[in-house]
Design an enzyme around this catalytic site. Sequence first.
Site, PDB file in Angstrom:
ATOM      1  N   HIS B 217       0.820  -1.207   0.000  1.00 27.70           N
ATOM      2  CA  HIS B 217       0.000   0.000   0.000  1.00 27.70           C
ATOM      3  C   HIS B 217       0.862   1.268   0.000  1.00 27.70           C
ATOM      4  O   HIS B 217       0.568   2.226  -0.686  1.00 27.70           O
ATOM      5  CB  HIS B 217      -0.914  -0.016   1.236  1.00 27.70           C
ATOM      6  CG  HIS B 217      -1.770   1.194   1.356  1.00 27.70           C
ATOM      7  ND1 HIS B 217      -2.948   1.329   0.658  1.00 27.70           N
ATOM      8  CD2 HIS B 217      -1.610   2.337   2.052  1.00 27.70           C
ATOM      9  CE1 HIS B 217      -3.476   2.502   0.943  1.00 27.70           C
ATOM     10  NE2 HIS B 217      -2.686   3.136   1.792  1.00 27.70           N
ATOM     11  N   HIS B 280     -10.924   2.182  -1.892  1.00 27.30           N
ATOM     12  CA  HIS B 280     -11.170   1.742  -0.524  1.00 27.30           C
ATOM     13  C   HIS B 280     -11.970   0.446  -0.609  1.00 27.30           C
ATOM     14  O   HIS B 280     -13.107   0.368  -0.172  1.00 27.30           O
ATOM     15  CB  HIS B 280     -11.929   2.828   0.255  1.00 27.30           C
ATOM     16  CG  HIS B 280     -11.412   3.014   1.648  1.00 27.30           C
ATOM     17  ND1 HIS B 280     -12.235   3.222   2.723  1.00 27.30           N
ATOM     18  CD2 HIS B 280     -10.155   3.008   2.139  1.00 27.30           C
ATOM     19  CE1 HIS B 280     -11.499   3.344   3.815  1.00 27.30           C
ATOM     20  NE2 HIS B 280     -10.244   3.220   3.491  1.00 27.30           N
TER      21      HIS B 280
END
Lengths: 255, 946
Positions: B217, B280
């Site tokens: 990430h 998300h």
Amino acid sequence: MTKVRTLILRGPGTNCDAETAFAFQRAGADVTSAHINQLIRREVPLSDYQIFVITGGFTYGDDISAGKVLANELKLKLGQDIRSFIDRGGLILGICNGFQVLVKAGFLPGGDGREQPITLSTNDSGRFECRWVYLKVNESSPCIFTEGIDRMYLPVANGEGKVVTGGKALPDSSIVLTYSDQYGNNDPGYPDDPSGSEGHIAGICDASGRIFALMPHPERHIRGTQHPRWTREGVGKDGDGLPVFLNAVKWAKGI
Amino acid sequence: MHRVEVRLKKHQPDARGLGLVKDIHDLGITSVSYVRVADIYWLDAELTRDQLELICSRLLADPVTQEYWYGESLHLEGEIGPNQHSIEVAYNAGVTDPIEATIRKALNDLGVTGVRAIKTARRYLIDGRLDISQLEAISSKLLVNPIIQHTVSDEPSGFPENPRYRFVRKEIELNQAVQQFGFSDDELKAITAYFLKQGRNPTDAEMETLAQTWSEHCVHKTFKARIRLGEKTIDNLIKNTIIKATRELEKPWCLSVFADNAGVIDFDGRQALCFKVETHNHPSAIEPYGGAATGIGGVVRDPLGTGLGARPILNTDVFCFAPPDFPYEKLPQGVLHPRRIFKGVRAGVADYGNRLGIPTLNGAVLFDERYVANPLVYCGTLGIMPREYSNRGQQQPGDLVVVVGGRTGRDGIHGVTFASEQLTQESSATSLSAVQIGNPIVEKKVIDTLLQARDRHLYSRITDCGGGGLSSAIGEMGADTGVKVYLDKVPLKYAGLSYSEIWISESQERMLLAVPPECIEELMAIFASEDVEAVIIGEFTDDHRLQLFYQGNLVCDLEMEFLHQGIPQVERVADWQQPSHAEPDFDCPQDLGEALLKILGTWNVCSKEWVIRQYDHEVQGANVLKPLVGKDNNGPGDAAIIRPILDSDKGAIVSCGINPRYGEIDPYWMAASAIDEALRQIISVGGNLSRVALLDNFCWGNVQQPDILGALVRAAQACYDMAIVYETPFISGKDSLYNEFEDEGKVISIPHTLLISAISVMDDVNRAVSMDFKKPGNLIYIVGTTWNEMGGSEYLRLYHLTGNSVPRVRPHQAKWLMERLATATAKGLVRACHDCSEGGIGVAVAEMAFAGGLGALVHLKHVPLGEPVDRDDFILFSESNSRFLVEVAPEDEEQFIEVMKEGVNLASIGQVSDSETLEIYGLDGKPVLEQKISELKEAWQKPIRW
């Protein structure tokens, strides 16, 4: 000549202050945006202004019910200031969340402000509705803001825009705006009346015509390119909402 | 403990309840006739009857529409009849419910103090004959998400406090680190070597810091990996494709690219635009509402944390779900139904975005069964700031670290210990994950105050707190100086967090500032003035170390160089073979009307008005071309145009391109098509290519599998190739990898999904064009070449086929064509323009017709072809790229052709009519389709008219 001074209230969750300021500036006013804490601390005295505006937004997240928490705060912490502002002849405009606040604080439809005779409730669709609506102005209304206006085409954007009177209908003179269909017919269904308001009411004022609130957003139709169909119907210079602000500024000059 | 129940009066229609009745009927349970929804408030306080009366009548209940009860027990009103059922749902411990803070503030205003705790719940009163299993289905499929909620069955006696945290410095044995932190062998080797050199074991905070900083990430190791594909080795994929294009194009208007939280381009010489799209996905899969809400909340903080801070002016959203009619019995264990995910995600994005006062103006919703366990939720934000703020700031040693906004809790940390979720039990500790609902008003207050501080130059640098929490944000900010952080100074939501939890928590609505000491007082006064919490938690140093302290104890001491440069480069093998799909084996139907109606009614093509109208797309008063256009304000607009500065005519255009179906044939052409689509939309609304910047968002499956990685390499390669020719640099991007789910031994991997978002500057918004037909008698031109490119098309999908002839992009021709068309539009020669995408000419002309409330007549034999195509259906539904349908007034035709003719394939294929019918004639001149536009529109609107 000094410009008309307009105060736009900011607070946790207001979000239409910039475009409302732009609308008032276009109408020739001098605009100040102030946070509610600045008013409560008396850093920005309401008495310095001729027009007081509570704009759209989701104050305090619209938690519990739309505008409720700010309504209580205004009433309990600034009630006196607002009363004397009104007594002095000032103009108050509430747009969308500002309508909800003024009603729930008891400043509209008027009277002594102790009771809340009407409310704004969840739209019949159960949904947030962002769409353009046709509005008719009640000729017999004393509203300063809508003088000389016959009809308007403006956007609404709310989830709780349904006027509910709880049995006692509003006096006709306090009704300023009603939803209609595009031909001006008075009994529109959904979505021409996006909320299912009693009497298709979209905006009301007090007996003096100086306190006015509406669910649609006049500040979102100030110029022609905000019209949803300007690319097919041609573009006008001004939008239907501008006269609301021009009227207010013109009237306030006389205070 | 007091319980207040607020309900609508009997005669008031309950809109929330009515919506639920519909949802229950959708479950196949038709015996429910009515549902009423009541709000429950639990107040932990000693209150007199007068106080309770005051609270209820003045705050919690509306005097006109609602009634209330209060007392100390559950189910006060004994009105549960034989066919009435009551389900009460409350949030689990650790879930932060923003309403609690509002009620506390409102109670203070009313003069009620001494309230220890507030909890809210919701009670559903359901009318209808239901058995236990039906009730259980309603509860589990619609009302309760066990990740954040539970049903309340007993009376609470008090809200237990979290267990206190007692400090113990935790060390990690290096040989245990693999399982706990998920490092690769190479990474662990590097870490072991580092700590051997230090002569000590690492602390848990140090390992957490490394795990976060070195995570996919944060560091995008796959995109920076050394990848072997056949004979070729690519050393750092992103540098050799996407970033390379930007470097080679060297556009002077690119002000900050790949260097900050978002990309920045010049707008008008004085202002700069700043654009970022994030995903998300996982949080939205497990808790759609909160996951999506915090998705939008997170991406809004990206522009806010770019340069010295941009004001957010527009949001975008793109969702990928499994089809809403996905059979319940096929749903993998533990996965929410796509309809529920869709509704929850939509509500989360709308509630958060609307409250922030940012218009949601562009997006898309796509459907494929393989998104069932991994829905994709892309959220984007455009911001604007004075040009001089567009570059990242630089702090000096001695500057203070200030955290602003939300408090820190256990959000985003899994398997943490909380006080019992049940309101009734004493504080028995249980393990659960903390999911945050998000609090948009906190974020709105942060935006309002930060921009004031920015304009008074009170901080030297800003960044947002996102994935990895403080550890990523501060670690990155302090990289070139060094930093000391005092973790016990971080304001917490509740007691009990360890220093490591504070450090890695992903609580929302937090921003970080570097503040010169001489500015701190003025800065803190701004935040205090509007009730925004801001706290000094550390200071920047000049020792290039990351040092964390808790109650005076050093709990982390890492060299910045090791933290940021120490990660070994990943090596991966990629492979890619073009798959072979079955080709169409059916004859061209005589009547293509049915196929067109079906395509218009597919989940992918159908109207998304239901979504769009629940977003406030008018707030800020800046929009010039709305997402819904045409005679009835409900046709599908191509791209959104806004006027970011209200008294200027300069505009910004935002568009997107996405087409995962093409990736099943070749991810290269999928990526190329997505770029072409995003650019087509800009051209359609009247923009041009002279200042267009792109964002890439890759959502992919498990890239440790060579074929999936090979697909990624191909897509990235196309990004480079197209960007270079179109001269449209990438300015930022993001990837979300490993989107797969294992269900009973079977792995479901998402289709390769690349979203391309584009931002463009438009000189004069008064030149905007919408896609709806304007006037009978006007001519319909097709601009661009049609090929036999049915691969991955909506038309073949009707026959459950994929095909192999994926639409290609011929970028040199396409660029020329787009530039010519942009010139024609700028000259005012284009009355309407719509690009051909899913469903090709057929869908495009139908949409233009019903959006304009006008009919049209089209002759397929005039359509310019790139190769022989002898089937009407293929010409009508081919999805070849770089094509536009253009409405031209007869009096402008000559001039239009003059502008367009050189090097552009175009033809007049018909005209707009007042017949309210779409008539299409085939290659042999015979009619192949005749449909009323009202029927076409109905087919298009019906599927998501919820």
